[in-house]
Design an enzyme around this catalytic site. Sequence first.
Site, PDB file in Angstrom:
ATOM      1  NE  ARG A 138     -20.370 -37.039  -6.815  1.00  0.00           N
ATOM      2  CZ  ARG A 138     -19.114 -36.724  -7.116  1.00  0.00           C
ATOM      3  NH1 ARG A 138     -18.744 -36.647  -8.391  1.00  0.00           N
ATOM      4  NH2 ARG A 138     -18.244 -36.478  -6.175  1.00  0.00           N
TER       5      ARG A 138
ATOM      6  NE  ARG B  40     -23.806 -31.187  -9.977  1.00  0.00           N
ATOM      7  CZ  ARG B  40     -22.707 -30.481  -9.666  1.00  0.00           C
ATOM      8  NH1 ARG B  40     -22.690 -29.172  -9.841  1.00  0.00           N
ATOM      9  NH2 ARG B  40     -21.634 -31.095  -9.213  1.00  0.00           N
TER      10      ARG B  40
ATOM     11  NE  ARG C 128     -30.309 -28.628  -6.644  1.00  0.00           N
ATOM     12  CZ  ARG C 128     -30.587 -27.333  -6.500  1.00  0.00           C
ATOM     13  NH1 ARG C 128     -31.782 -26.875  -6.814  1.00  0.00           N
ATOM     14  NH2 ARG C 128     -29.669 -26.507  -6.037  1.00  0.00           N
TER      15      ARG C 128
ATOM     16  CG  ASP D 281     -24.744 -34.843   0.764  1.00  0.00           C
ATOM     17  OD1 ASP D 281     -24.335 -34.558  -0.388  1.00  0.00           O
ATOM     18  OD2 ASP D 281     -24.117 -34.552   1.808  1.00  0.00           O
TER      19      ASP D 281
ATOM     20  CE1 TYR E 244     -16.778 -31.863   2.503  1.00  0.00           C
ATOM     21  CE2 TYR E 244     -16.774 -34.210   3.025  1.00  0.00           C
ATOM     22  CZ  TYR E 244     -16.632 -33.186   2.105  1.00  0.00           C
ATOM     23  OH  TYR E 244     -16.350 -33.469   0.792  1.00  0.00           O
TER      24      TYR E 244
END
Length: 355
Positions: free
Chosen positions: A28, A32, A41, A78, A155
């Site tokens: 990652r 963020r 973003r 993703d 998921y």
Amino acid sequence: MTEALKNDRFLRALRREPTDTTPVWVMRQAGRYLPEYRATRARAGSFMALAQSPELACEVTLQPLERFELDAAILFSDILTIPDAMGLGLSFAHGEGPQFAHPVRTKADIEKLAVPDMDGELRYVMDAVRLIRQELHGRVPLIGFSGSPWTLACYMVEGQGSRDFARLKAMCWSEPTLAHRLLDTLAQAVAAYLIAQAEAGAQALMVFDTWGGLLGPAPFREFSLRHMAQVVEALKAHPASRELPVILFSKGAGRHLSAMADTGCAALGVDWTIDLADARQAVAGRVALQGNLDPAILLADPDVIRREVRRVLDSYGDHPGHVFNLGHGITPEVNPEHVKVLVDEVHAYGRQLRG
């Protein structure tokens, strides 16, 4: 695509060849914690809009390389792109993580699933890979990736994130044939997806088995490892991907490293719950290792970060075949200056270890 690599340290380590210092990248690393990522973003308007724009995905992929002397770039995307392309309706609710409008719960649901068209629903990913390779100009290698069949299924069956993904586990116990049908379809899709990334220019391929550690020993081998091995076998059989190193990372599954090494992968990601010396002993030189600093250490003072970096490097020792990384993804609250401390210390101490 033919531009020579200026820094092949990462690929050499995956081949267990000597390097001048330990290569490092961070899971990652485009995320963020970087203010420039947050600005991009915001400009995109949503996470999905960011991930599905090749130009913006390229922009954020390259952002950490402008700040830090990293030895690899990783495609910004993703892990849930495959189930989204299967028509399950992926969305990201603010503060709640991924959600699927159409979870997979029944035999009929599973029978409707098909491997997505890599030049159709997933073309934006391949366009991003091509653009990133072009914009890297050979600076460092590019890693392509996918979620593992087990993690994607978690998921898809749950329909959202979960602590235990009990719905898929229940399917495995009560309807194992049906569970394997789902996982087999996903293994075919993951292999096709990674092959397409290789064809677009990815130079290493990584499979994230984020939820493999939820399974006990026998179920892990049957429902997670079996289908990761299926992916690796398909990659090794295809001309576009057979020469590329494959990294398997199964969080919380350190006790399975020896069995994972038997898949034919080039490297195994290791989380922070196992010492690298023990991991080296488990794989007996068959594969490279990647890891394994606890991401929370990046919240500590710089001197602590340097100390813990050295501890990880000392644990692996002066042997070829180590890629420094975190034991899982970097968290949003980390100060970017602390990442610089980590990267610089890995390179400096890595050189010191090599004399």
